[in-house]
Design a protein around this motif. Structure first.
Motif, PDB file in Angstrom:
ATOM      1  N   UNK A 122       0.869  -1.257   0.025  1.00 52.24           N
ATOM      2  CA  UNK A 122      -0.228   0.143  -0.155  1.00 52.24           C
ATOM      3  C   UNK A 122       0.927   1.464   0.004  1.00 52.24           C
ATOM      4  N   UNK A 123       2.011   1.217   0.352  1.00 56.96           N
ATOM      5  CA  UNK A 123       3.118   2.303   0.436  1.00 56.96           C
ATOM      6  C   UNK A 123       3.061   3.193  -1.171  1.00 56.96           C
ATOM      7  N   UNK A 124       2.477   2.349  -2.098  1.00 56.41           N
ATOM      8  CA  UNK A 124       2.742   2.861  -3.560  1.00 56.41           C
ATOM      9  C   UNK A 124       1.874   4.338  -3.359  1.00 56.41           C
ATOM     10  N   UNK A 125       0.602   4.258  -2.529  1.00 57.03           N
ATOM     11  CA  UNK A 125      -0.326   5.358  -2.509  1.00 57.03           C
ATOM     12  C   UNK A 125       0.443   6.723  -2.092  1.00 57.03           C
ATOM     13  N   UNK A 126       1.719   6.466  -1.346  1.00 53.86           N
ATOM     14  CA  UNK A 126       2.420   7.765  -0.817  1.00 53.86           C
ATOM     15  C   UNK A 126       3.659   8.007  -1.571  1.00 53.86           C
ATOM     16  N   UNK A 129       7.222   8.418  -7.073  1.00 60.36           N
ATOM     17  CA  UNK A 129       7.723   7.915  -8.199  1.00 60.36           C
ATOM     18  C   UNK A 129       7.044   6.725  -8.727  1.00 60.36           C
ATOM     19  N   UNK A 130       5.856   6.209  -7.932  1.00 63.58           N
ATOM     20  CA  UNK A 130       5.096   4.955  -8.225  1.00 63.58           C
ATOM     21  C   UNK A 130       3.859   5.740  -9.206  1.00 63.58           C
ATOM     22  N   UNK A 131       3.733   6.979  -9.702  1.00 66.68           N
ATOM     23  CA  UNK A 131       2.823   7.654 -10.291  1.00 66.68           C
ATOM     24  C   UNK A 131       3.415   7.714 -11.816  1.00 66.68           C
ATOM     25  N   UNK A 132       2.854   7.242 -12.860  1.00 65.99           N
ATOM     26  CA  UNK A 132       3.495   7.411 -14.077  1.00 65.99           C
ATOM     27  C   UNK A 132       3.403   8.986 -14.844  1.00 65.99           C
ATOM     28  N   UNK A 394      10.938   2.353   1.163  1.00 67.67           N
ATOM     29  CA  UNK A 394      10.434   1.167   0.319  1.00 67.67           C
ATOM     30  C   UNK A 394      11.476   0.776  -0.668  1.00 67.67           C
ATOM     31  N   UNK A 395      11.848  -0.560  -0.619  1.00 59.06           N
ATOM     32  CA  UNK A 395      12.866  -1.114  -1.798  1.00 59.06           C
ATOM     33  C   UNK A 395      11.948  -1.810  -2.648  1.00 59.06           C
ATOM     34  N   UNK A 396      11.900  -1.188  -3.970  1.00 57.00           N
ATOM     35  CA  UNK A 396      11.041  -1.946  -4.940  1.00 57.00           C
ATOM     36  C   UNK A 396      12.028  -2.473  -6.042  1.00 57.00           C
ATOM     37  N   UNK A 397      13.381  -2.085  -5.779  1.00 51.86           N
ATOM     38  CA  UNK A 397      14.297  -2.713  -7.056  1.00 51.86           C
ATOM     39  C   UNK A 397      15.201  -4.266  -6.670  1.00 51.86           C
ATOM     40  N   UNK A 398      15.548  -4.305  -5.425  1.00 53.38           N
ATOM     41  CA  UNK A 398      16.660  -5.249  -5.374  1.00 53.38           C
ATOM     42  C   UNK A 398      16.140  -6.283  -4.141  1.00 53.38           C
ATOM     43  N   UNK A 399      16.421  -7.517  -4.366  1.00 53.08           N
ATOM     44  CA  UNK A 399      16.020  -8.502  -3.343  1.00 53.08           C
ATOM     45  C   UNK A 399      17.352  -8.838  -2.479  1.00 53.08           C
ATOM     46  N   UNK A 400      17.186  -9.693  -1.391  1.00 51.67           N
ATOM     47  CA  UNK A 400      18.487  -9.875  -0.543  1.00 51.67           C
ATOM     48  C   UNK A 400      19.084  -8.624   0.102  1.00 51.67           C
ATOM     49  N   UNK A 401      18.134  -7.879   0.625  1.00 51.32           N
ATOM     50  CA  UNK A 401      18.608  -6.371   1.152  1.00 51.32           C
ATOM     51  C   UNK A 401      18.148  -6.487   2.714  1.00 51.32           C
ATOM     52  N   UNK A 402      18.983  -5.831   3.405  1.00 52.41           N
ATOM     53  CA  UNK A 402      18.490  -5.537   4.857  1.00 52.41           C
ATOM     54  C   UNK A 402      18.749  -4.086   5.305  1.00 52.41           C
ATOM     55  N   UNK A 403      17.714  -3.639   5.542  1.00 52.96           N
ATOM     56  CA  UNK A 403      17.943  -2.265   6.211  1.00 52.96           C
ATOM     57  C   UNK A 403      17.543  -1.858   7.612  1.00 52.96           C
ATOM     58  N   UNK A 404      18.049  -1.349   8.521  1.00 57.14           N
ATOM     59  CA  UNK A 404      18.225  -1.409   9.919  1.00 57.14           C
ATOM     60  C   UNK A 404      17.994   0.066  10.187  1.00 57.14           C
TER      61      UNK A 404
END
Length: 445
Positions: A122-126, A129-132, A394-404
Motif C-alpha cells: 500500500x506504500x505505493x499510495x504515498x 515515483x509510483x505515479x507514471x 520502500x525497496x522496490x528494486x533489489x532482493x536480498x537486502x537488509x535495512x536497519x
C-alpha cells in the motif's frame, strides 16, 4: 488488508528561490557519485494530526502546510543547487534551476488504519515515483515530494531523491536544512557541496553509472522489530566469546544483523535442500573515517565491506558477530586510506574490479546487502507540526537486502528485509528469529 483510494490533487514544479549563479551552473560529481546507480531512493514520514479538525475536505491546515513545504523547498533548493538541476551524464549535473517536483494527494482513510499494520504494497499510495504521470511531468527531476492528507488530519511526506547525489547521510542534511527553513529558522544547517574536490570523476566512465541488477523474480519486503530487551538478550548470548577475541562488546546493529543473516541463510538451505557459501556487504559511512570530510558533505560517501561464511559452522551467531567486527576493523585500519591521496582513483577502480572478479569466480555464493540508519536522527524531522510517528523507506528494486533503523524510542531496531517470496514465507516462520523479533507490529505498540 485495508483498501486505500488515493487521489492526486495537484502537481507542480518548484524552482529555487534564487537563481544559481553562472559560475556554478556545471557541477561535477565525485568518482563515488559517478559510479552510483541512477535510481531514486525514498523516505516517507508519517505525522499524526496536530489539530482538532477531522474533515480533510475543508481542512485549511493541509493547504497551509503544503504552502509552507513548497516555499521551504524553493529556499532549500538555492542552498542545494545541484538538486534543482538535471543530470547531463554519470558525473555532471547541469544546475539549470529546472527545479524539484511536488505532488499534493489525499487518501480516504485515517492514518491509524494504515499504521495499525503497515503494508508495504500500500506504500505505493504515498510515493511520488509510483505515479507514471508524475514521473513524466517531473522531467528528470532529482528531488520529488508527495504530500498526502489522511481523513483524520494526519499527513505523510514522501521524498524521493536520486542516488547519484545523495546517500542517507546527505538525505539527513537535506531534511535538517529543509525542515529548519520550513519552521522559519534563520540559520539552517547548510550542505558542503564537495563534488569533484574530494575525488575527481574519471573521463573514461563519463557515460556510465553502476547498473543495479533489478530482480526479475518476485520478492517481498517485511518489517521486523527488535525491542531493547531482546537486543540485550542477543548481546548476552555472544558477549563472552566476543570479549575473549576482541576485548570489547558487540553493538546492537552487529547482533541483530548477524541473526537476520543467519536466519536468511537457513531459509535458503530449507528451500534448496543444501547449504551454500554466503557473503554479507555492509555499507560504511566514510565521513567518520576520512578527516577532511565534514558530516554535512553531500554526495555518496559510503563504501561496502564484505563478510564471508563458507561453511555452516561459520554461521554460529558469535562467529558471525566476531567476523563482522574483524572485517570492520580491517577496513578501518587498512582500506579506508585508499580514498585519499593521488592513487585513490586507481585504488577504487581496482577494488571494484577485484570485487567483480571475486563474484565471477564464486557464482554459487548468495549475497546479502545491508545498510544501517541507526543513530541517524531521522525521528527529529519536524516541519513545524511535530515529530513523525514513523518513517520508512520502500525497496522496490533489489532482493536480498537488509535495512536497519532505530525505533521511535531509539533503543530498539526496526529491520526491513527483501527476500524472494518463497524464501520470505519460510523466513517469517523461523523460530530462532521469532524468539527475538516481532513481525510487523502496530506502530502504536
Amino acid at each position: 488488508m485495508i483498501e486505500i483510494k488515493s487521489e492526486i490533487v495537484s502537481r507542480q514544479t518548484i524552482k529555487p528561490s534564487t537563481p544559481t549563479p553562472p559560475h556554478l551552473k556545471t557541477f561535477k560529481l565525485s568518482l563515488l557519485d559517478q559510479i552510483s546507480p541512477d535510481i531514486h531512493g525514498n523516505m516517507t514520514f508519517f505525522y499524526p494530526s496536530d489539530s482538532t479538525t477531522h474533515s480533510i475536505s475543508n481542512d485549511p491546515y493541509f493547504f497551509e502546510k503544503s504552502k509552507l513545504l513548497q516555499d521551504s523547498i524553493s529556499k532549500t533548493l538555492s542552498l542545494f543547487y545541484p538538486l534543482g538541476g538535471r543530470l547531463l551524464d554519470a558525473a555532471t549535473v547541469d544546475c539549470n534551476d529546472e527545479g524539484a517536483f511536488f505532488v499534493e494527494a489525499k487518501v480516504n482513510i485515517p492514518l491509524s488504519h494504515f499504521l495499525n499494520q503497515p503494508d508495504f504494497i500500500l506504500m505505493d499510495h504515498f510515493l511520488p515515483t509510483t505515479d507514471p504521470t508524475t514521473m513524466e511531468l517531473s522531467n528528470g527531476a532529482m528531488f520529488l515530494v508527495r504530500f498526502t492528507s489522511f481523513t483524520c488530519g494526519g499527513v505523510a511526506i514522501s521524498l524521493s531523491l536520486t542516488h547519484k547525489v545523495a546517500d542517507v547521510s546527505a538525505l539527513l542534511t537535506l531534511l535538517q536544512c529543509w525542515s529548519s527553513v520550513c519552521r522559519g529558522l534563520s540559520d539552517p544547517i547548510t550542505p558542503d557541496l564537495i563534488g569533484e574536490k574530494f575525488l575527481a570523476p574519471r573521463d573514461e566512465l563519463s557515460a556510465m553509472s553502476v547498473s543495479v541488477n533489478v530482480a526479475v523474480e518476485k520478492f517481498g519486503q517485511r518489517r521486523f522489530v527488535f525491542s531493547a530487551s531482546k537486543i540485550a538478550e542477543l548481546k548476552a548470548k555472544v558477549d563472552k566469546e566476543f570479549q575473549n577475541v576482541l576485548q570489547s562488546h558487540p553493538s546492537r546493529v552487529e547482533v541483530v544483523l548477524a541473526l537476520l543473516w543467519k536466519c536468511a541463510v537457513a531459509t535458503k538451505k530449507k528451500k534448496t535442500g543444501s547449504f551454500g557459501p554466503t557473503a554479507l556487504f555492509q555499507a560504511i559511512n566514510l565521513r567518520k573515517r576520512l578527516s577532511p570530510l565534514p558530516e554535512t558533505a553531500v554526495g555518496n560517501f559510503i563504501w561496502p565491506f564484505m563478510v564471508l561464511a563458507y561453511e555452516e559452522k561459520d554461521l554460529e551467531l558469535h562467529e558471525l558477530v566476531i567476523q563482522m567486527r574483524k572485517s570492520l576493523n580491517e577496513f578501518n585500519n587498512t582500506k579506508a586510506n585508499m580514498f585519499t591521496g593521488e592513487g585513490a582513483p586507481l585504488a577504487i577502480m581496482g577494488a571494484i574490479k577485484e570485487r567483480g572478479e571475486f563474484f565471477r569466480n564464486n557464482k554459487e555464493m548468495t549475497v546479502y546487502k545491508c545498510s544501517s540508519w541507526c543513530k541517524f536522527p531521522l525521528y527529529d524531522t519536524d516541519f513545524g507540526w511535530g515529530k513523525p510517528i514513523w518513517h520508512v523507506s520502500v525497496n522496490k528494486l533489489v532482493s536480498n537486502t537488509i535495512a536497519l533503523a532505530d525505533t521511535r524510542s531509539r533503543d530498539g531496531i526496526e529491520a526491513h528485509l527483501t527476500l524472494d517470496e518463497e524464501e520470505m514465507a519460510l523466513f517469517e516462520q523461523n523460530e530462532e528469529l521469532l524468539k527475538y523479533a516481532t513481525l510487523n507490529p502496530s506502530i502504536y505498540a
